[in-house]
Design a protein around this motif. Structure first.
Motif, PDB file in Angstrom:
ATOM      1  N   VAL A 125       0.834  -1.203   0.000  1.00  0.00           N
ATOM      2  CA  VAL A 125       0.000   0.000   0.000  1.00  0.00           C
ATOM      3  C   VAL A 125       0.873   1.259   0.000  1.00  0.00           C
ATOM      4  O   VAL A 125       1.799   1.395   0.804  1.00  0.00           O
ATOM      5  CB  VAL A 125      -0.946   0.009   1.224  1.00  0.00           C
ATOM      6  N   GLY A 126       0.580   2.155  -0.944  1.00  0.00           N
ATOM      7  CA  GLY A 126       1.297   3.424  -1.018  1.00  0.00           C
ATOM      8  C   GLY A 126       2.636   3.363  -1.724  1.00  0.00           C
ATOM      9  O   GLY A 126       3.334   4.376  -1.819  1.00  0.00           O
ATOM     10  N   SER A 127       3.011   2.191  -2.242  1.00  0.00           N
ATOM     11  CA  SER A 127       4.329   2.051  -2.878  1.00  0.00           C
ATOM     12  C   SER A 127       4.350   2.694  -4.260  1.00  0.00           C
ATOM     13  O   SER A 127       3.352   2.716  -4.975  1.00  0.00           O
ATOM     14  CB  SER A 127       4.704   0.571  -2.991  1.00  0.00           C
ATOM     15  N   SER A 128       5.514   3.236  -4.628  1.00  0.00           N
ATOM     16  CA  SER A 128       5.650   3.879  -5.937  1.00  0.00           C
ATOM     17  C   SER A 128       7.088   3.770  -6.418  1.00  0.00           C
ATOM     18  O   SER A 128       8.011   3.515  -5.636  1.00  0.00           O
ATOM     19  CB  SER A 128       5.225   5.349  -5.869  1.00  0.00           C
ATOM     20  N   LEU A 129       7.260   3.980  -7.718  1.00  0.00           N
ATOM     21  CA  LEU A 129       8.575   3.867  -8.344  1.00  0.00           C
ATOM     22  C   LEU A 129       8.581   4.692  -9.622  1.00  0.00           C
ATOM     23  O   LEU A 129       7.600   4.705 -10.360  1.00  0.00           O
ATOM     24  CB  LEU A 129       8.868   2.397  -8.672  1.00  0.00           C
ATOM     25  N   VAL A 130       9.702   5.375  -9.868  1.00  0.00           N
ATOM     26  CA  VAL A 130       9.904   6.091 -11.129  1.00  0.00           C
ATOM     27  C   VAL A 130      10.923   5.310 -11.952  1.00  0.00           C
ATOM     28  O   VAL A 130      11.995   4.948 -11.456  1.00  0.00           O
ATOM     29  CB  VAL A 130      10.417   7.529 -10.894  1.00  0.00           C
ATOM     30  N   LEU A 131      10.585   5.038 -13.212  1.00  0.00           N
ATOM     31  CA  LEU A 131      11.475   4.322 -14.128  1.00  0.00           C
ATOM     32  C   LEU A 131      12.005   5.309 -15.165  1.00  0.00           C
ATOM     33  O   LEU A 131      11.223   5.927 -15.890  1.00  0.00           O
ATOM     34  CB  LEU A 131      10.720   3.188 -14.826  1.00  0.00           C
ATOM     35  N   VAL A 132      13.315   5.437 -15.231  1.00  0.00           N
ATOM     36  CA  VAL A 132      13.944   6.404 -16.134  1.00  0.00           C
ATOM     37  C   VAL A 132      14.797   5.664 -17.155  1.00  0.00           C
ATOM     38  O   VAL A 132      15.665   4.867 -16.791  1.00  0.00           O
ATOM     39  CB  VAL A 132      14.816   7.407 -15.348  1.00  0.00           C
ATOM     40  N   GLY A 133      14.532   5.926 -18.422  1.00  0.00           N
ATOM     41  CA  GLY A 133      15.311   5.322 -19.500  1.00  0.00           C
ATOM     42  C   GLY A 133      16.444   6.234 -19.928  1.00  0.00           C
ATOM     43  O   GLY A 133      17.260   6.663 -19.123  1.00  0.00           O
ATOM     44  N   GLY A 134      16.463   6.555 -21.220  1.00  0.00           N
ATOM     45  CA  GLY A 134      17.529   7.401 -21.741  1.00  0.00           C
ATOM     46  C   GLY A 134      17.352   7.635 -23.224  1.00  0.00           C
ATOM     47  O   GLY A 134      16.350   7.221 -23.821  1.00  0.00           O
ATOM     48  N   PRO A 135      18.311   8.316 -23.843  1.00  0.00           N
ATOM     49  CA  PRO A 135      18.205   8.635 -25.268  1.00  0.00           C
ATOM     50  C   PRO A 135      17.976   7.392 -26.121  1.00  0.00           C
ATOM     51  O   PRO A 135      18.543   6.327 -25.862  1.00  0.00           O
ATOM     52  CB  PRO A 135      19.575   9.261 -25.575  1.00  0.00           C
ATOM     53  N   LYS A 137      16.356   6.224 -30.406  1.00  0.00           N
ATOM     54  CA  LYS A 137      15.958   6.713 -31.727  1.00  0.00           C
ATOM     55  C   LYS A 137      14.477   7.079 -31.773  1.00  0.00           C
ATOM     56  O   LYS A 137      14.012   7.659 -32.753  1.00  0.00           O
ATOM     57  CB  LYS A 137      16.264   5.667 -32.796  1.00  0.00           C
ATOM     58  N   HIS A 138      13.743   6.746 -30.714  1.00  0.00           N
ATOM     59  CA  HIS A 138      12.294   6.941 -30.729  1.00  0.00           C
ATOM     60  C   HIS A 138      11.840   8.272 -30.135  1.00  0.00           C
ATOM     61  O   HIS A 138      10.714   8.696 -30.378  1.00  0.00           O
ATOM     62  CB  HIS A 138      11.611   5.796 -29.981  1.00  0.00           C
ATOM     63  N   VAL A 139      12.696   8.924 -29.322  1.00  0.00           N
ATOM     64  CA  VAL A 139      12.273  10.160 -28.649  1.00  0.00           C
ATOM     65  C   VAL A 139      13.375  11.211 -28.710  1.00  0.00           C
ATOM     66  O   VAL A 139      14.542  10.900 -28.949  1.00  0.00           O
ATOM     67  CB  VAL A 139      11.917   9.905 -27.161  1.00  0.00           C
ATOM     68  N   LYS A 140      12.956  12.456 -28.470  1.00  0.00           N
ATOM     69  CA  LYS A 140      13.911  13.555 -28.300  1.00  0.00           C
ATOM     70  C   LYS A 140      14.151  13.701 -26.796  1.00  0.00           C
ATOM     71  O   LYS A 140      13.339  14.267 -26.074  1.00  0.00           O
ATOM     72  CB  LYS A 140      13.348  14.841 -28.915  1.00  0.00           C
ATOM     73  N   TRP A 141      15.256  13.161 -26.331  1.00  0.00           N
ATOM     74  CA  TRP A 141      15.523  13.090 -24.895  1.00  0.00           C
ATOM     75  C   TRP A 141      15.840  14.468 -24.320  1.00  0.00           C
ATOM     76  O   TRP A 141      16.574  15.250 -24.926  1.00  0.00           O
ATOM     77  CB  TRP A 141      16.685  12.143 -24.620  1.00  0.00           C
ATOM     78  N   GLN A 142      15.308  14.757 -23.114  1.00  0.00           N
ATOM     79  CA  GLN A 142      15.592  16.015 -22.422  1.00  0.00           C
ATOM     80  C   GLN A 142      15.794  15.732 -20.934  1.00  0.00           C
ATOM     81  O   GLN A 142      14.834  15.400 -20.232  1.00  0.00           O
ATOM     82  CB  GLN A 142      14.438  17.002 -22.582  1.00  0.00           C
ATOM     83  N   ASP A 143      17.019  15.885 -20.451  1.00  0.00           N
ATOM     84  CA  ASP A 143      17.290  15.706 -19.022  1.00  0.00           C
ATOM     85  C   ASP A 143      16.390  16.600 -18.173  1.00  0.00           C
ATOM     86  O   ASP A 143      15.829  16.164 -17.161  1.00  0.00           O
ATOM     87  CB  ASP A 143      18.748  16.052 -18.706  1.00  0.00           C
ATOM     88  N   LYS A 144      16.265  17.872 -18.582  1.00  0.00           N
ATOM     89  CA  LYS A 144      15.529  18.843 -17.761  1.00  0.00           C
ATOM     90  C   LYS A 144      14.069  18.442 -17.595  1.00  0.00           C
ATOM     91  O   LYS A 144      13.501  18.578 -16.499  1.00  0.00           O
ATOM     92  CB  LYS A 144      15.622  20.245 -18.370  1.00  0.00           C
ATOM     93  N   LEU A 145      13.451  17.963 -18.652  1.00  0.00           N
ATOM     94  CA  LEU A 145      12.047  17.554 -18.561  1.00  0.00           C
ATOM     95  C   LEU A 145      11.886  16.443 -17.525  1.00  0.00           C
ATOM     96  O   LEU A 145      10.943  16.452 -16.721  1.00  0.00           O
ATOM     97  CB  LEU A 145      11.558  17.096 -19.933  1.00  0.00           C
ATOM     98  N   VAL A 146      12.815  15.500 -17.519  1.00  0.00           N
ATOM     99  CA  VAL A 146      12.740  14.370 -16.582  1.00  0.00           C
ATOM    100  C   VAL A 146      12.981  14.849 -15.149  1.00  0.00           C
ATOM    101  O   VAL A 146      12.251  14.472 -14.219  1.00  0.00           O
ATOM    102  CB  VAL A 146      13.755  13.278 -16.977  1.00  0.00           C
ATOM    103  N   ILE A 147      13.988  15.702 -14.956  1.00  0.00           N
ATOM    104  CA  ILE A 147      14.278  16.237 -13.619  1.00  0.00           C
ATOM    105  C   ILE A 147      13.090  17.029 -13.089  1.00  0.00           C
ATOM    106  O   ILE A 147      12.694  16.893 -11.916  1.00  0.00           O
ATOM    107  CB  ILE A 147      15.544  17.121 -13.653  1.00  0.00           C
ATOM    108  N   ASP A 148      12.496  17.865 -13.936  1.00  0.00           N
ATOM    109  CA  ASP A 148      11.343  18.667 -13.502  1.00  0.00           C
ATOM    110  C   ASP A 148      10.183  17.766 -13.083  1.00  0.00           C
ATOM    111  O   ASP A 148       9.492  18.041 -12.087  1.00  0.00           O
ATOM    112  CB  ASP A 148      10.892  19.602 -14.625  1.00  0.00           C
ATOM    113  N   ALA A 149       9.959  16.691 -13.834  1.00  0.00           N
ATOM    114  CA  ALA A 149       8.874  15.763 -13.490  1.00  0.00           C
ATOM    115  C   ALA A 149       9.143  15.097 -12.146  1.00  0.00           C
ATOM    116  O   ALA A 149       8.237  14.971 -11.303  1.00  0.00           O
ATOM    117  CB  ALA A 149       8.720  14.716 -14.587  1.00  0.00           C
ATOM    118  N   ILE A 150      10.380  14.676 -11.916  1.00  0.00           N
ATOM    119  CA  ILE A 150      10.726  14.027 -10.646  1.00  0.00           C
ATOM    120  C   ILE A 150      10.596  15.010  -9.489  1.00  0.00           C
ATOM    121  O   ILE A 150      10.096  14.655  -8.407  1.00  0.00           O
ATOM    122  CB  ILE A 150      12.142  13.422 -10.726  1.00  0.00           C
TER     123      ILE A 150
END
Length: 284
Positions: A125-135, A137-150
């Motif tokens: 109950v109440g458990s959570s996890l953030v999964l972070v990938g990386g650059p 060919k499928h996406v335009k990766w942005q460190d800042k977007l991920v940091i802001d979300a976290i």
């Protein structure tokens, strides 16, 4: 004698898909026996007098031709877990991710993502996890977007701290920022056992995943987690990101950074569904 031959190109991701299907079959019919054979051993079997299997299963481009040839050699049904490079008529059943946009038919069953071996367990109950990938060919990766979300997720948690699991693709710049944040419990692949992530997803209620982490999204859904995407801009014509958009459109995932949600925790049981189709056809 084995009822099922799994042809393996020795790539873990492809074998994981085949095993996910076969384990679902065994759960429904425990007397089934299976054997994993390499592509090279499968080629040798074309000219041997082995006892024949009842069903042949494989995933991966390098297994397609030998899968079809063995099915012809032994006159048994065969299953391919991907869009084929050869005529569909060479396969008894094709299990193809819906993002590949192949029309369904008696021979073609569309799946939500690739099959996997995840099994849900009792949720903490109440458990959570953030999964972070990386650059990728499928996406335009942005460190800042991920940091802001976290940072947003941290501010909304009661404990003011959050678990973040990274991948081997995660940029060093992002790893450094996460490691410096005392409110982040950072889990890197090399610091945990190989089965840590599947075991953790099985008991985790809530998951946020960067949208490049396609396999992890489907595994989290199969584990019965409520999943939200940290959406990165998709590169044009990306099949995998098309799949993420389809999940969003179906309401299976969302883009929320809130802990509260309207998502279902019903596991995505695609391997079970496909196993039932195979048994209904009387091949085992």
């Amino acid at each position: 004698m084995s009822d099922i031959w799994i042809i393996s190109d020795e790539k873990p991701g492809h074998l994981n898909q085949s095993l996910g299907l076969v384990e679902a079959l065994i759960a429904l019919k425990p007397q089934i026996k299976r054997q994993v054979i390499s592509v090279s051993d499968a080629r040798r079997s074309l000219f041997s007098t082995h006892s024949k299997p009842s069903l042949i299963i494989s995933a991966g481009s390098g297994t397609q031709l030998i899968n079809a040839l063995l099915a012809l050699r032994y006159r048994v049904p065969n299953v391919l877990l991907m869009k084929p490079n050869y005529p569909q008529s060479l396969f008894s059943l094709l299990l193809i991710p819906e993002h590949d946009q192949v029309p369904p038919s008696e021979r073609v069953v569309l799946t939500k993502g690739a099959l996997n071996r995840m099994k849900p367990a009792v949720k903490e109950v109440g458990s959570s996890l953030v999964l972070v990938g990386g650059p990728s060919k499928h996406v335009k990766w942005q460190d800042k977007l991920v940091i802001d979300a976290i940072d947003t997720l941290i501010s909304s948690t009661e404990s003011n701290c959050i678990k973040v699991a990274t991948s081997r693709r995660t940029p060093k710049t992002l790893l450094s920022e996460l490691a410096a944040n005392e409110k982040v419990e950072l889990i890197q692949p090399e610091s945990v056992a190989q089965d840590w992530l599947p075991n953790t997803l099985a008991t985790t209620e809530r998951v946020w995943a960067t949208s490049d982490s396609v396999s992890m999204v489907y595994e989290a859904l199969t584990a019965g987690c409520a999943v939200s995407l940290i959406s990165l801009e998709s590169n044009p014509n990306s099949r995998t990101q098309r799949g993420m958009q389809m999940l969003l459109a179906d309401g299976i995932v969302d883009n929320s950074l809130e802990r509260s949600h309207n998502l279902t925790n019903t596991p995505l049981a695609e391997a079970n569904r496909c196993a039932e189709i195979i048994l209904e056809r009387g091949w085992l």
